[in-house]
Design a protein around this motif. Sequence first.
Motif: not given
Lengths: 469, 391
Positions: A197-205
Amino acid sequence: MRTALLTAANWYESWVIFYLFAISAIYMVLSLTGLVDLLRRRFFQYDPLVERAAEMSSLMPPVSILAPAYNEAASVCQSVRAMLALKYPEFEVIVINDGSTDDTLPLLIREFHLYKSARYFDHTLPSNPIRAVYESIDPIPLVVIDKENGGKSDALNSGLNVARYPLVCGVDADSVLEEHALLSAVRPFLYDPDRVLAVGGIVRVANGCKVSAGRVTEVDLPNSWIARFQVVEYLRAFLGGRVAFSAYNCLVVISGAFGLFSKSALLAVGGYRTDTVGEDMELVMRLHHWARGQGRDYRIVFEPNPVCWTEVPESLGTLRRQRNRWQRGTIETLWAHRGMLLRPRYGTLGMAAFPYFVLFEMFGPLVELTGYVLTLVGLAFGFFAYETAFLFLLASISFGVLLSVASVVLEELTLRRYPKVHDLLLLVVSGVLESLGFRQLLTIWRAGAFLDVLRGRTGWGFMERKGFG
Amino acid sequence: MLRILYSRYWPLLAKLMPLAAFVMYLGAVLMVGRHLTLANPYSRYALAWVVVQSSTLFLVTAGLLANKWVGVRLADRAQLRADRIAEQMVGFALNNQPEAELLRYAQRYRKDFLKVWEGSLTSLKGSARERVLALLPMTGLDRLLQAKVVGSDPGQAVWAISLLRELKQAGSLQTIEEALQHPAETVRASACFALAAHGSDIQQEKVFALLPALPFWQRIVLFQQIQDSPALEKYLSLTFRSPDRTVVLAALEFVLSRQRIQSVGSAAELAASPDLEVRIKFFKALPLLATAEDPANLAATGLSDVDWRVRAMAARACGSLHLSSLTATLAAKLSMSEQAAETGHIARALASLGGESLRRLRSFTNSDNDMTRAVTVEVLEKALLAPGGSR
């Protein structure tokens, strides 16, 4: 009476110490689970053909990218250019100008040759009035919605109404997606099309990195310690926590900065809620609530490969407002979905992940803060032995250092985005220093969010942006 | 390590490993606690926990930094070697320099050599690429790769297939064919991709037989690899008549993926298939199908379908195939459509037909239906803004 109070204080202090050890143990298991999963990904051999073929295939599900923007003049053009340059067969970028008071809209109109278009859309989800929809005269898949200010969730709901593709990707307009981010993020939808239903990716600085033409061209650490501490924090949150929660299908947050969703699932749950500041977490919880409530076999997945670079606050004031908002969002979300707590019907989410979030993420700052206050008061008035105070301090600091350094280890053993030995050393030092003041400061701010929730405070507060100069 | 990752026991191991590590950690805390002399057991074990935690952290950090330091240096050296090999490779490929030096490198630094060789194939074209391709058999490394293809390490097998398929040699392809029976799915998939692209007719037929059962993502990749061949023609001529819906759907996906005209013979059955997904995909693919029937008749069948998605795809086909004879039907459908997506497809079809169809479409700007009117205006606006769109 005095003796009873002293005994209670001692018991409470011991309990706080135990609490810190418990959370430390849980994080350790989460980090190890994350490590095992990340190592498997690192060593699992993918045929290089897969990505190249996907990039060209007309069978790939088209994606609508939704980017809400409020006073993002500093970085919006760079971000949009980066989104338009994504490697993906078919997508549209929908920027939602949420009643900005700066030059966000004029800048976009000028830069991308926009005209007021007659694009039709359904008002499936309620949102504040849309003043105009713009599209580009150039052959680029860009749509800009100009609407009255209603907050991020309201903007996203407008975007959902205008979006035409079966997958929607929510991104922050001040973030930069890597070229292949969408191709990597869509992979779980291809592997398991009926369940995901959903996919999250990585958030980097992104602070400290070199950004040119909307692309991160050189990865480096920020110069400011506040931003460096956040690098470690982000690594911890994404590589330690989310990979592990995803492995057990208990992922409760997909960052608003980068998440890919099935549009039909979002519409089925009624889109984003506008009465919370933690709309990203609330949406994922509602998807879980809805899917598990229906007895549906589903997956909400975290993918560590697709990277979204974001600018983090470097001033304490902005950081305080951000953390206060995040904590209020967590409290509001957990309260809204309290019906899932300890209910076997909701599986591992209701029985394990939800209690964890209530105990350690929601009440964590309060417990830790009362521990600090009690220790100081106890030492000042002499009703705590130095041994107890020392133990509390050790537990608190070593817990923080463990989590931080573990996340650096995870990064180095798996994704290795920081190329130099010097970077790694700085990250380890940041992980240690972070626990000697910075984390305690965050604890105070996060505990303050409780008062704000009780007072009924809403809104995001001003977020200062420097842009990717 | 890789064998464990690809084994069927991995999911269980993945769950047990963190717990086992945690139990070991707890055991260490208990052991250290026994040796501490604090009277209060609570404080004693708490301190033991901190000691174990700090020691672990110290060791991990030291190991991490040392590993990084060594890794960076080794990577630098490997890069230097690769640069030297690349220099030789360029000289060999472009300037006809002798290969002796390169062959020495290939024997001494196999991995570096193969990496450079692989990179050269993507950057070189024409005769230079052919020379580089011919180099691998000279080094004898192709035999090493063939052994890896059928080896038990799936990671190495996938890597070896990705290199060997470039050779397009019968011997290598024969070995790759054996990998169709490999226990690891990822190896079987890579073997399929390689044979679809470069295999003989018989090898391609084997892949086609597997096609409908492959997961969607593998089909996407495979469709990009399949080359025109008599085997493909034979396969496609049979698949469209298959009673198995998965076979038909895979064939339609293939046509959509290739975006090239494909002869299918009679298609009336597909247009009237009881399977909704088949009908949707058939009308989506109709502009790319050379059918025995008049496409206008087929499109008309689609426009009168009970499902709006089929009607939308049939309308789209009308636009792509310039079926002006269906203008009246399209206009009638536009006035009845209740779905914005369907309305959009019909309106775009009328716009692309131009002339009388466009005039009919313009009349819908006065429609009583808000949605129809709005969609029509949008489509007309797009038609005007499109290159040469002043019709």
